[in-house]
Design a protein around this motif. Structure first.
Motif, PDB file in Angstrom:
ATOM      1  N   MET A 115     -27.471  53.519  29.732  1.00  0.00           N
ATOM      2  CA  MET A 115     -26.097  53.035  29.913  1.00  0.00           C
ATOM      3  C   MET A 115     -25.224  53.844  28.945  1.00  0.00           C
ATOM      4  O   MET A 115     -25.730  54.402  27.991  1.00  0.00           O
ATOM      5  CB  MET A 115     -26.005  51.549  29.527  1.00  0.00           C
ATOM      6  N   GLY A 117     -22.684  52.283  27.389  1.00  0.00           N
ATOM      7  CA  GLY A 117     -22.305  51.280  26.405  1.00  0.00           C
ATOM      8  C   GLY A 117     -23.414  50.270  26.175  1.00  0.00           C
ATOM      9  O   GLY A 117     -24.586  50.539  26.446  1.00  0.00           O
ATOM     10  N   VAL A 137     -20.343  47.771  27.360  1.00  0.00           N
ATOM     11  CA  VAL A 137     -19.161  47.823  26.486  1.00  0.00           C
ATOM     12  C   VAL A 137     -19.349  48.963  25.498  1.00  0.00           C
ATOM     13  O   VAL A 137     -20.350  49.009  24.779  1.00  0.00           O
ATOM     14  CB  VAL A 137     -19.019  46.503  25.699  1.00  0.00           C
ATOM     15  N   ARG A 138     -18.412  49.886  25.476  1.00  0.00           N
ATOM     16  CA  ARG A 138     -18.558  51.035  24.575  1.00  0.00           C
ATOM     17  C   ARG A 138     -17.675  50.864  23.337  1.00  0.00           C
ATOM     18  O   ARG A 138     -16.469  50.692  23.450  1.00  0.00           O
ATOM     19  CB  ARG A 138     -18.216  52.328  25.324  1.00  0.00           C
ATOM     20  N   VAL A 139     -18.305  50.897  22.163  1.00  0.00           N
ATOM     21  CA  VAL A 139     -17.564  50.804  20.904  1.00  0.00           C
ATOM     22  C   VAL A 139     -16.964  52.169  20.606  1.00  0.00           C
ATOM     23  O   VAL A 139     -17.669  53.171  20.621  1.00  0.00           O
ATOM     24  CB  VAL A 139     -18.510  50.430  19.743  1.00  0.00           C
ATOM     25  N   HIS A 165     -28.416  60.171  14.030  1.00  0.00           N
ATOM     26  CA  HIS A 165     -28.776  58.851  14.556  1.00  0.00           C
ATOM     27  C   HIS A 165     -28.423  57.771  13.537  1.00  0.00           C
ATOM     28  O   HIS A 165     -27.770  56.783  13.850  1.00  0.00           O
ATOM     29  CB  HIS A 165     -30.282  58.768  14.832  1.00  0.00           C
ATOM     30  N   LEU A 172     -21.546  52.282  13.424  1.00  0.00           N
ATOM     31  CA  LEU A 172     -21.311  51.453  14.617  1.00  0.00           C
ATOM     32  C   LEU A 172     -21.709  49.997  14.363  1.00  0.00           C
ATOM     33  O   LEU A 172     -20.941  49.065  14.640  1.00  0.00           O
ATOM     34  CB  LEU A 172     -22.084  52.029  15.799  1.00  0.00           C
ATOM     35  N   SER A 189     -32.966  53.700  20.384  1.00  0.00           N
ATOM     36  CA  SER A 189     -32.389  54.832  21.104  1.00  0.00           C
ATOM     37  C   SER A 189     -33.019  55.001  22.482  1.00  0.00           C
ATOM     38  O   SER A 189     -34.176  54.656  22.693  1.00  0.00           O
ATOM     39  CB  SER A 189     -32.594  56.104  20.276  1.00  0.00           C
ATOM     40  N   ASP A 190     -32.244  55.559  23.401  1.00  0.00           N
ATOM     41  CA  ASP A 190     -32.824  55.942  24.699  1.00  0.00           C
ATOM     42  C   ASP A 190     -33.336  57.383  24.639  1.00  0.00           C
ATOM     43  O   ASP A 190     -33.896  57.879  25.611  1.00  0.00           O
ATOM     44  CB  ASP A 190     -31.772  55.789  25.811  1.00  0.00           C
ATOM     45  N   ASP A 191     -33.151  58.074  23.521  1.00  0.00           N
ATOM     46  CA  ASP A 191     -33.652  59.444  23.398  1.00  0.00           C
ATOM     47  C   ASP A 191     -35.180  59.403  23.287  1.00  0.00           C
ATOM     48  O   ASP A 191     -35.714  58.676  22.440  1.00  0.00           O
ATOM     49  CB  ASP A 191     -33.080  60.128  22.142  1.00  0.00           C
ATOM     50  N   TYR A 194     -36.946  59.695  19.796  1.00  0.00           N
ATOM     51  CA  TYR A 194     -36.507  58.895  18.647  1.00  0.00           C
ATOM     52  C   TYR A 194     -36.935  57.442  18.817  1.00  0.00           C
ATOM     53  O   TYR A 194     -36.374  56.715  19.630  1.00  0.00           O
ATOM     54  CB  TYR A 194     -34.983  58.998  18.476  1.00  0.00           C
ATOM     55  N   TYR A 206     -28.315  46.104   7.759  1.00  0.00           N
ATOM     56  CA  TYR A 206     -28.828  47.029   8.774  1.00  0.00           C
ATOM     57  C   TYR A 206     -30.317  47.210   8.516  1.00  0.00           C
ATOM     58  O   TYR A 206     -30.723  47.911   7.593  1.00  0.00           O
ATOM     59  CB  TYR A 206     -28.081  48.354   8.654  1.00  0.00           C
ATOM     60  N   ARG A 208     -33.520  48.752   9.548  1.00  0.00           N
ATOM     61  CA  ARG A 208     -34.164  49.765  10.386  1.00  0.00           C
ATOM     62  C   ARG A 208     -35.623  49.391  10.589  1.00  0.00           C
ATOM     63  O   ARG A 208     -36.290  48.916   9.672  1.00  0.00           O
ATOM     64  CB  ARG A 208     -34.148  51.138   9.714  1.00  0.00           C
ATOM     65  N   ARG A 222     -28.484  49.015  23.638  1.00  0.00           N
ATOM     66  CA  ARG A 222     -27.985  48.101  22.620  1.00  0.00           C
ATOM     67  C   ARG A 222     -27.669  46.753  23.234  1.00  0.00           C
ATOM     68  O   ARG A 222     -27.156  46.690  24.362  1.00  0.00           O
ATOM     69  CB  ARG A 222     -26.703  48.650  21.995  1.00  0.00           C
TER      70      ARG A 222
HETATM   71  N1  WAQ Z   1     -21.020  51.661  22.031  1.00  0.00           N
HETATM   72  C1  WAQ Z   1     -21.873  50.865  22.693  1.00  0.00           C
HETATM   73  N2  WAQ Z   1     -23.104  51.248  23.054  1.00  0.00           N
HETATM   74  C2  WAQ Z   1     -23.490  52.478  22.721  1.00  0.00           C
HETATM   75  C3  WAQ Z   1     -22.654  53.376  22.007  1.00  0.00           C
HETATM   76  C4  WAQ Z   1     -21.359  52.913  21.659  1.00  0.00           C
HETATM   77  N3  WAQ Z   1     -20.507  53.674  21.005  1.00  0.00           N
HETATM   78  N4  WAQ Z   1     -23.338  54.542  21.817  1.00  0.00           N
HETATM   79  C5  WAQ Z   1     -24.537  54.369  22.389  1.00  0.00           C
HETATM   80  N5  WAQ Z   1     -24.651  53.140  22.951  1.00  0.00           N
HETATM   81  C6  WAQ Z   1     -25.779  52.574  23.679  1.00  0.00           C
HETATM   82  C7  WAQ Z   1     -26.000  53.316  24.991  1.00  0.00           C
HETATM   83  O1  WAQ Z   1     -26.547  52.404  25.926  1.00  0.00           O
HETATM   84  C8  WAQ Z   1     -27.059  54.336  24.613  1.00  0.00           C
HETATM   85  O2  WAQ Z   1     -27.830  54.721  25.711  1.00  0.00           O
HETATM   86  C9  WAQ Z   1     -27.870  53.541  23.597  1.00  0.00           C
HETATM   87  O3  WAQ Z   1     -26.937  52.721  22.907  1.00  0.00           O
HETATM   88  C10 WAQ Z   1     -28.631  54.391  22.619  1.00  0.00           C
HETATM   89  O4  WAQ Z   1     -27.737  55.331  22.022  1.00  0.00           O
HETATM   90  O5  WAQ Z   1     -31.657  54.004  11.590  1.00  0.00           O
HETATM   91  O6  WAQ Z   1     -29.554  57.011  18.426  1.00  0.00           O
HETATM   92  O7  WAQ Z   1     -27.133  57.226  20.558  1.00  0.00           O
HETATM   93  O8  WAQ Z   1     -33.039  55.535  12.343  1.00  0.00           O
HETATM   94  O9  WAQ Z   1     -29.429  57.157  21.696  1.00  0.00           O
HETATM   95  C11 WAQ Z   1     -30.902  53.757  15.980  1.00  0.00           C
HETATM   96  C12 WAQ Z   1     -31.798  53.937  14.786  1.00  0.00           C
HETATM   97  C13 WAQ Z   1     -30.634  55.015  16.750  1.00  0.00           C
HETATM   98  C14 WAQ Z   1     -31.236  54.875  13.785  1.00  0.00           C
HETATM   99  C15 WAQ Z   1     -29.800  54.671  17.924  1.00  0.00           C
HETATM  100  O10 WAQ Z   1     -28.827  55.476  19.902  1.00  0.00           O
HETATM  101  C16 WAQ Z   1     -32.031  54.795  12.479  1.00  0.00           C
HETATM  102  C17 WAQ Z   1     -29.393  55.848  18.754  1.00  0.00           C
HETATM  103  P1  WAQ Z   1     -28.282  56.417  21.056  1.00  0.00           P
END
Ligand code: WAQ
Ligand code: MG
Length: 259
Positions: A115, A117, A137-139, A165, A172, A189-191, A194, A206, A208, A222
């Motif tokens: 997605m 968001g 919902v995108r922040v 990341h 965020l 993450s969807d990557d 990761y 936060y 982790r 998310r």
């Molecule tokens: N607002 C809302 N949802 C978002 C946003 C945003 N600005 N950016 C990403 N997402 C959602 C969206 O569905 C992406 O597919 C999903 O989150 C994952 O985004 O402490 O890298 O940028 O080691 O792949 C977390 C752990 C990493 C970091 C998260 O997410 C750590 C990450 P990604």
């Protein structure tokens, strides 16, 4: 501060499928470098090379900025993602969700495919509240303040955490947890390369968790947990999507904890 501030938003796709999105709030002098970094990222992503990149640049009215504190960071090291997910369930409960709702939230993310968001989940009715369920919902309008960026890089590097990341996710999550009515967030993450993710809330900070999904998986996203008895959904969404927010302090980074 005399220099103008700008927001830069990048989103990229391949065959119309979302690849990545990112944004910065930066000083005018850093604009060229930031654009270059975001384009490089869209072209070299682990989900594939983008064939479409959209960059939007907008001047920011300084009076509109809200400065917020970061959530403090700690890392829980888990042996595998099963252990990681158990840990996430406990953290969600510590943040005020019932055991049953915590399981629902975790299961939603297990099934979440690319997605742009986040899922916005109402914890009493257990309904999803996003207008567009595919997009979420995108922040936006969130970054570290230019005043702390250098010091932040140093602090994260000392803890071996200085990557995009972490940097983007902490900013965020700090905004999400200060939004009206939000009580917790779950993310990974969807990557495919990761596997770390986190649970965040005001009380917990936060948190982790090093393994929340198997390596190679494209599943991730998310979930923002919203309590409608605490605030109106319109206010919450407006804050997340519109309010210009800068994190104005370097977070406390705690030592790694083994589960
Ligand atoms: N607002 C809302 N949802 C978002 C946003 C945003 N600005 N950016 C990403 N997402 C959602 C969206 O569905 C992406 O597919 C999903 O989150 C994952 O985004 O402490 O890298 O940028 O080691 O792949 C977390 C752990 C990493 C970091 C998260 O997410 C750590 C990450 P990604
Ligand atoms: Mg991603």
């Amino acid at each position: 501060m005399k220099e103008d501030l700008y927001s830069i938003k990048m989103r990229s796709a391949r065959n119309t499928k979302h690849i990545s999105g990112a944004e910065r709030i930066i000083l005018e002098k850093d604009m060229g470098l930031s654009v270059q970094q975001l384009v490089t990222r869209a072209l070299g992503h682990s989900k594939g090379k983008s064939d479409f990149i959209n960059i939007k640049i907008k001047n920011i009215v300084k009076q509109d900025i809200e400065y917020i504190n970061p959530l403090d960071i700690r890392t829980v090291i888990t042996n595998d993602y099963f252990e990681g997910r158990e840990c996430a369930l406990k953290a969600l409960q510590k943040s005020g969700l019932s055991a049953e709702t915590s399981h629902l939230v975790l299961n939603m993310l297990k099934d979440c495919h690319t997605m742009r968001g986040a899922i916005l989940f109402e914890i009493n009715s257990r309904e999803r509240l996003e207008a567009d369920k595919k997009r979420g919902v995108r922040v936006t309008n969130i970054d570290w303040s230019f005043n702390v960026k250098q010091e932040l890089d140093k602090a994260l590097a000392r803890a071996n955490l200085n990557n995009n990341h972490v940097k983007e996710a902490v900013a965020l999550a700090s905004k999400v947890c200060s939004a009206p009515g939000i009580i917790a967030e779950l993310c990974w993450s969807d990557d495919p390369d990761y596997t770390a993710g986190y649970v965040a809330s005001k009380d917990l900070g936060y948190m982790r968790i090093t393994k929340l999904k198997p390596f190679g998986s494209n599943n991730g996203g998310r979930v923002f947990c919203f309590d409608s008895s605490k605030a109106s959904i319109e206010k919450c969404i407006e804050y997340l999507q519109e309010k210009i927010t800068l994190v104005n302090r370097v977070p406390v980074i705690n030592n790694n904890i083994w589960v």
